[in-house]
Every structure is written in structure tokens, then in C-alpha cells.
Design a protein around this motif. Sequence first.
Motif, PDB file in Angstrom:
ATOM      1  N   SER A  72     -13.093 -11.740   0.635  1.00  0.00           N
ATOM      2  CA  SER A  72     -12.361 -12.961   0.957  1.00  0.00           C
ATOM      3  C   SER A  72     -12.209 -13.076   2.466  1.00  0.00           C
ATOM      4  N   CYS A  73     -11.379 -14.039   2.901  1.00  0.00           N
ATOM      5  CA  CYS A  73     -10.998 -14.137   4.307  1.00  0.00           C
ATOM      6  C   CYS A  73     -10.003 -13.013   4.591  1.00  0.00           C
ATOM      7  N   ALA A  74      -9.999 -12.526   5.816  1.00  0.00           N
ATOM      8  CA  ALA A  74      -9.116 -11.410   6.138  1.00  0.00           C
ATOM      9  C   ALA A  74      -8.628 -11.530   7.575  1.00  0.00           C
ATOM     10  N   ALA A  75      -7.350 -11.275   7.772  1.00  0.00           N
ATOM     11  CA  ALA A  75      -6.807 -11.164   9.126  1.00  0.00           C
ATOM     12  C   ALA A  75      -7.256  -9.836   9.717  1.00  0.00           C
ATOM     13  N   ALA A  76      -7.254  -9.747  11.031  1.00  0.00           N
ATOM     14  CA  ALA A  76      -7.734  -8.533  11.697  1.00  0.00           C
ATOM     15  C   ALA A  76      -6.979  -7.298  11.225  1.00  0.00           C
ATOM     16  N   GLU A  77      -5.665  -7.430  11.002  1.00  0.00           N
ATOM     17  CA  GLU A  77      -4.869  -6.270  10.598  1.00  0.00           C
ATOM     18  C   GLU A  77      -5.139  -5.837   9.164  1.00  0.00           C
ATOM     19  N   GLU A  78      -5.888  -6.639   8.422  1.00  0.00           N
ATOM     20  CA  GLU A  78      -6.244  -6.260   7.058  1.00  0.00           C
ATOM     21  C   GLU A  78      -7.563  -5.483   6.998  1.00  0.00           C
ATOM     22  N   CYS A  79      -8.221  -5.368   8.133  1.00  0.00           N
ATOM     23  CA  CYS A  79      -9.493  -4.653   8.186  1.00  0.00           C
ATOM     24  C   CYS A  79      -9.208  -3.195   8.526  1.00  0.00           C
ATOM     25  N   VAL A  80      -8.818  -2.431   7.521  1.00  0.00           N
ATOM     26  CA  VAL A  80      -8.324  -1.080   7.746  1.00  0.00           C
ATOM     27  C   VAL A  80      -9.002  -0.088   6.800  1.00  0.00           C
ATOM     28  N   GLN A  81      -8.835   1.181   7.122  1.00  0.00           N
ATOM     29  CA  GLN A  81      -9.206   2.279   6.237  1.00  0.00           C
ATOM     30  C   GLN A  81      -7.902   3.029   5.952  1.00  0.00           C
ATOM     31  N   ALA A  82      -7.687   3.428   4.721  1.00  0.00           N
ATOM     32  CA  ALA A  82      -6.428   4.095   4.399  1.00  0.00           C
ATOM     33  C   ALA A  82      -6.605   5.006   3.190  1.00  0.00           C
ATOM     34  N   SER A  83      -5.664   5.919   3.054  1.00  0.00           N
ATOM     35  CA  SER A  83      -5.703   6.866   1.951  1.00  0.00           C
ATOM     36  C   SER A  83      -4.280   7.139   1.481  1.00  0.00           C
ATOM     37  N   ILE A  84      -4.097   7.244   0.175  1.00  0.00           N
ATOM     38  CA  ILE A  84      -2.812   7.610  -0.419  1.00  0.00           C
ATOM     39  C   ILE A  84      -3.080   8.753  -1.400  1.00  0.00           C
ATOM     40  N   ASN A  85      -2.366   9.841  -1.231  1.00  0.00           N
ATOM     41  CA  ASN A  85      -2.647  11.069  -1.975  1.00  0.00           C
ATOM     42  C   ASN A  85      -1.373  11.556  -2.664  1.00  0.00           C
ATOM     43  N   PHE A  86      -1.365  11.511  -3.996  1.00  0.00           N
ATOM     44  CA  PHE A  86      -0.230  12.012  -4.762  1.00  0.00           C
ATOM     45  C   PHE A  86      -0.520  13.365  -5.409  1.00  0.00           C
ATOM     46  N   GLY A  87      -1.600  13.991  -5.010  1.00  0.00           N
ATOM     47  CA  GLY A  87      -1.937  15.289  -5.576  1.00  0.00           C
ATOM     48  C   GLY A  87      -2.718  15.147  -6.865  1.00  0.00           C
ATOM     49  N   VAL A  88      -2.102  14.568  -7.890  1.00  0.00           N
ATOM     50  CA  VAL A  88      -2.797  14.369  -9.160  1.00  0.00           C
ATOM     51  C   VAL A  88      -3.857  13.289  -9.033  1.00  0.00           C
ATOM     52  N   SER A  89      -3.707  12.415  -8.043  1.00  0.00           N
ATOM     53  CA  SER A  89      -4.698  11.376  -7.795  1.00  0.00           C
ATOM     54  C   SER A  89      -4.697  11.016  -6.319  1.00  0.00           C
ATOM     55  N   ALA A 160       0.093   9.913   2.979  1.00  0.00           N
ATOM     56  CA  ALA A 160      -0.495   8.582   3.179  1.00  0.00           C
ATOM     57  C   ALA A 160      -0.899   8.390   4.628  1.00  0.00           C
ATOM     58  N   SER A 161      -1.866   7.505   4.836  1.00  0.00           N
ATOM     59  CA  SER A 161      -2.261   7.108   6.183  1.00  0.00           C
ATOM     60  C   SER A 161      -1.170   6.249   6.812  1.00  0.00           C
ATOM     61  N   LYS A 162      -1.129   6.224   8.132  1.00  0.00           N
ATOM     62  CA  LYS A 162      -0.117   5.477   8.861  1.00  0.00           C
ATOM     63  C   LYS A 162      -0.096   4.005   8.472  1.00  0.00           C
ATOM     64  N   VAL A 163      -1.278   3.395   8.298  1.00  0.00           N
ATOM     65  CA  VAL A 163      -1.345   1.961   8.020  1.00  0.00           C
ATOM     66  C   VAL A 163      -0.652   1.609   6.715  1.00  0.00           C
TER      67      VAL A 163
END
Length: 213
Positions: A72-89, A160-163
Motif C-alpha cells: 500500500s501507500c506508506a509514510a516514511a516512518e512506516e518503512c521499518v524493520q522490527a522484531s518481537i520475541n516472546f521466547g515461545v515465538s 523487541a526492537s526500538k521501533v
Amino acid sequence: MSDRSTMQNLVLILGIVLLPRACALKCYECIPDLSGSCAQTTKECPSNTQCGSVRVTSYAGNSKLVDIKAKSCAAAEECVQASINFGVSQTLLTSKCCTSDLCNSQDAPEGSISSPNGKKCFQCDGNDCTKTLNCNGDEDHCISTSVTSGGQKVTVKGCASKVVCSSTQSAQIAGIIGTEISCCQGDLCNSAISTTAGLLLFVTPLISLVLFS
């Protein structure tokens, strides 16, 4: 009226007529439903946005649970790389943005689980939230949140990543269950309630879909 004035007026009129068209970037749009499928269309995007592709991949150990793609359309701040880690997933968000018409024809690349970075956060095993989790890659924050499982709210903690924790992040993250997360910095800082970052997560059961606004 002089020829110079006539030319200036003509340029001004042409600018007014042509500028909106020049600024209207056309992008592919493909917003998946809950099954992960979507029909690709095209749309004109607002000014100050880019064309974007996003991909959300969730893993449990070495098994891939979810692989969702959107455009879709995206604002510049939406163009990110990120990770969320809960251990089980662990859920990885990757995006790819560009600034020419219909340039987002390709899917965003699939994220890969990075090596441990030395940071540690608490994670939950059922009601026991005293287990230690090694964070990976750019996961530099500890997080706490809750999800609904079997009709009951369950606390989950991890890295989690900072973003993900940024209160200024303007990306719309929608889903079946919306819940606030709490973030903090420092090893094992998520043992108690920490500063709330007003970001909504899409969780199935944790996170499985991220959509551009």
C-alpha cells in the motif's frame, strides 16, 4: 501585458494544473484478509507518502507459523524493520519502500532470526514470568503485554526492537486483539509495569498481521 508577464502567468497556471498530478504517486495495494490472501489493485497515494511492501513472519522455534504480505501507500516512518520475541515465538517485520509509480510490485523480503545480542529480558512460561530470554539482533528493549487465550488474559514478556516501542510510531497496526504494550531499556527491566508505549499489536495468538494505513 508584456510577453514576460504572459509567460510567468502561463507557467503559474500550468504549475497549478499539473502539480497535483505530479505529486499523486500511484502504488499497488494488497491488504490481506484474515486468511492472508488479497486481491492486488492500484491506488493514488497522498502526498508525502511512498509505495511500500510489508511482510510479517512469525516463528515458533524453527517452524514458520505465519507469513503475511501486504502492499500500500506508506509514510516514511512506516518503512521499518522490527522484531518481537516472546521466547515461545518470534515475529519479524520487514518492509521495502520506493518513490516511483507502481514500484512496489515485489514483496518485502522475508526476515531472518538474528543471533543473540547479549541483552536479556524476562519471559513468561504460563504464569511464571521469571524465565530469562536472550534477545536477538536489534531487539534492544524489554516488553510486557497481555493476550487473550482461551477466553483468559495471559501476560507475555520478551524482547523487541526500538521501533516497536516508539510512541511516535504512526503506522496503523490492526488486528483481532488490540492491546497496549509496556517497554523499558536495561537488562531484565520488564519484571514490573514499565512505561506504556501507545502501540497496538495484532496477535494471533501473538502477532500475525501488520497493515499500512
